[in-house]
Write a protein that holds these residues in place. Structure first.
Motif, mmCIF file in Angstrom:
data_model
loop_
_atom_site.group_PDB
_atom_site.id
_atom_site.type_symbol
_atom_site.label_atom_id
_atom_site.label_comp_id
_atom_site.label_asym_id
_atom_site.label_seq_id
_atom_site.Cartn_x
_atom_site.Cartn_y
_atom_site.Cartn_z
ATOM 1 N N CYS A 24 -1.834 5.160 -1.779
ATOM 2 C CA CYS A 24 -1.841 5.302 -0.468
ATOM 3 C C CYS A 24 -2.016 4.128 0.538
ATOM 4 C CB CYS A 24 -2.883 6.622 0.162
ATOM 5 S SG CYS A 24 -4.515 5.859 -0.239
ATOM 6 N N CYS A 29 -9.911 3.888 -1.888
ATOM 7 C CA CYS A 29 -9.473 4.973 -2.278
ATOM 8 C C CYS A 29 -9.436 4.965 -3.866
ATOM 9 C CB CYS A 29 -7.850 5.454 -2.004
ATOM 10 S SG CYS A 29 -7.402 6.928 -2.470
ATOM 11 N N CYS A 31 -7.009 5.586 -5.791
ATOM 12 C CA CYS A 31 -5.722 5.086 -6.174
ATOM 13 C C CYS A 31 -5.757 3.462 -6.075
ATOM 14 C CB CYS A 31 -4.605 5.706 -5.253
ATOM 15 S SG CYS A 31 -4.644 5.100 -3.732
ATOM 16 N N HIS A 38 -1.927 9.001 -6.434
ATOM 17 C CA HIS A 38 -1.637 10.266 -5.622
ATOM 18 C C HIS A 38 -0.320 11.071 -6.185
ATOM 19 C CE1 HIS A 38 -4.919 9.650 -2.747
ATOM 20 N NE2 HIS A 38 -4.468 8.419 -2.835
#
Ligand code: ZN
Length: 100
Positions: A24, A29, A31, A38
């Protein structure tokens, strides 16, 4: 009732239902390390020579998959009929030539 369950889905939909995995962009995050990306399910299609996607909600996926399947089988049937027509034309020409 949610918006998407009220939506009437088209019978046929051109494209493919695929799962996209991406970051993202937020540094904090999960990720960010590239391991836990995600996932989102999208309809991928090409238009004007470019690949495009439409995000799908969880409750839309099955209906869109069904539309994609219908489109593919209709397309395959059309191809089969067109090829049969082509074969018929070619063999009619060939036997007309032999009769001469
Ligand atoms: Zn993220």
């Amino acid at each position: 009732m949610t918006r998407s369950t009220r939506t009437r889905f088209p019978r046929m939909i051109r494209g493919s239902v695929v799962v996209q995995r991406r970051r993202c962009g937020k540094q904090s995050c999960r990720c960010a390390d590239g391991e836990q990306l995600h996932e989102s399910t999208v309809l991928s299609y090409s238009a004007g020579g470019r690949n495009k996607t439409v995000m799908l909600a969880a409750d839309e996926i099955e209906a869109v998959r069904t539309g994609v399947k219908r489109y593919r089988s209709a397309q395959a049937a059309l191809e089969t009929e067109g090829n049969a027509g082509l074969d018929a034309l070619i063999s009619a020409r060939a036997s007309a030539r032999q009769a001469r």
